[in-house]
Write an enzyme that holds these catalytic residues in place. Structure first.
Site, mmCIF file in Angstrom:
data_model
loop_
_atom_site.group_PDB
_atom_site.id
_atom_site.type_symbol
_atom_site.label_atom_id
_atom_site.label_comp_id
_atom_site.label_asym_id
_atom_site.label_seq_id
_atom_site.Cartn_x
_atom_site.Cartn_y
_atom_site.Cartn_z
ATOM 1 N N HIS A 72 5.356 14.503 -3.656
ATOM 2 C CA HIS A 72 4.455 15.253 -2.766
ATOM 3 C C HIS A 72 5.113 16.565 -2.373
ATOM 4 C CE1 HIS A 72 7.020 12.494 -0.519
ATOM 5 N NE2 HIS A 72 7.139 13.476 0.365
ATOM 6 N N HIS A 79 5.335 19.375 0.722
ATOM 7 C CA HIS A 79 5.083 19.621 2.144
ATOM 8 C C HIS A 79 4.656 21.079 2.322
ATOM 9 C CE1 HIS A 79 7.329 16.000 3.628
ATOM 10 N NE2 HIS A 79 7.998 16.172 2.503
HETATM 11 P P1 5GP Z 1 9.496 12.780 2.150
HETATM 12 O O1 5GP Z 1 10.579 12.362 3.097
HETATM 13 O O2 5GP Z 1 9.324 11.684 1.142
HETATM 14 O O3 5GP Z 1 9.671 14.133 1.547
HETATM 15 O O4 5GP Z 1 8.192 12.896 3.017
HETATM 16 C C1 5GP Z 1 7.328 11.840 3.269
HETATM 17 C C2 5GP Z 1 6.356 12.357 4.285
HETATM 18 O O5 5GP Z 1 5.305 11.431 4.367
HETATM 19 C C3 5GP Z 1 6.957 12.472 5.687
HETATM 20 O O6 5GP Z 1 6.779 13.800 6.163
HETATM 21 C C4 5GP Z 1 6.192 11.447 6.491
HETATM 22 O O7 5GP Z 1 5.932 11.889 7.806
HETATM 23 C C5 5GP Z 1 4.920 11.291 5.699
HETATM 24 N N1 5GP Z 1 4.309 9.976 5.794
HETATM 25 C C6 5GP Z 1 4.926 8.775 5.808
HETATM 26 N N2 5GP Z 1 4.022 7.779 5.872
HETATM 27 C C7 5GP Z 1 2.800 8.384 5.879
HETATM 28 C C8 5GP Z 1 1.474 7.867 5.932
HETATM 29 O O8 5GP Z 1 1.222 6.668 6.003
HETATM 30 N N3 5GP Z 1 0.460 8.790 5.908
HETATM 31 C C9 5GP Z 1 0.698 10.125 5.856
HETATM 32 N N4 5GP Z 1 -0.367 10.922 5.859
HETATM 33 N N5 5GP Z 1 1.937 10.649 5.820
HETATM 34 C C10 5GP Z 1 2.985 9.773 5.822
#
Ligand code: 5GP
Length: 139
Positions: A102, A104
């Site tokens: 994903h 951001h």
């Molecule tokens: P990463 O750490 O993998 O780059 O980011 C994961 C992102 O997913 C984090 O910013 C976290 O807040 C978000 N996130 C985690 N669980 C969920 C969820 O159930 N729904 C949504 N919309 N975002 C989530």
């Protein structure tokens, strides 16, 4: 590590978990981050089972970039901010916590620090409102 079909973003893609959607096309989905680091924190994911950039199909990588290009200006307009941080973490060593790739899209304003990563759940009514703001800015 093999792709986990039960990670939360895979569930969102299958409609098994909710999200505050802002945009969708054949290859990507965009929705609000539930633990935003700033108001308006939005995510873009591909409709492709890849953990990170190393196993993402290049066509989906291109589709993600195109959607980010579309959503980032809408987030900037909706939240009236001077800057947008675009980030994409690959592997837990890089801070990745959800293992479906994903990007951001995070509003930035001079002098306002980001909140901690994936720490504090936002109010759902606020997220719904914010999704509406981004959708309106996409028009
Ligand atoms: P990463 O750490 O993998 O780059 O980011 C994961 C992102 O997913 C984090 O910013 C976290 O807040 C978000 N996130 C985690 N669980 C969920 C969820 O159930 N729904 C949504 N919309 N975002 C989530």
């Amino acid at each position: 590590m093999a792709y986990d079909q039960n990670n939360i973003f895979a569930k969102i893609l299958r409609g098994e978990a909710p999200c505050f959607k802002v945009f969708e096309d054949d290859m990507t989905l965009s929705f609000m981050d539930v633990m935003p680091q700033a108001e308006g924190h939005t995510l873009v994911i591909p409709k492709y089972p890849a953990e990170n950039i190393f196993d993402l199909d290049p066509e989906y990588a291109a589709a993600m970039a195109k959607t980010v290009r579309r959503i980032a200006p809408a987030v900037r307009k909706a939240f009236d901010v001077p800057g947008i941080l675009v980030a994409q973490l690959n592997g837990s060593a890089a801070g990745q916590t959800v293992f479906h790739i994903h990007t951001h899209i995070i509003p930035r304003t001079d002098g306002i620090d980001l909140k901690f990563h994936a720490r504090e759940m936002a109010d759902f009514k606020q997220l719904e409102k914010h999704a509406g703001m981004v959708k309106a800015a996409l028009q």
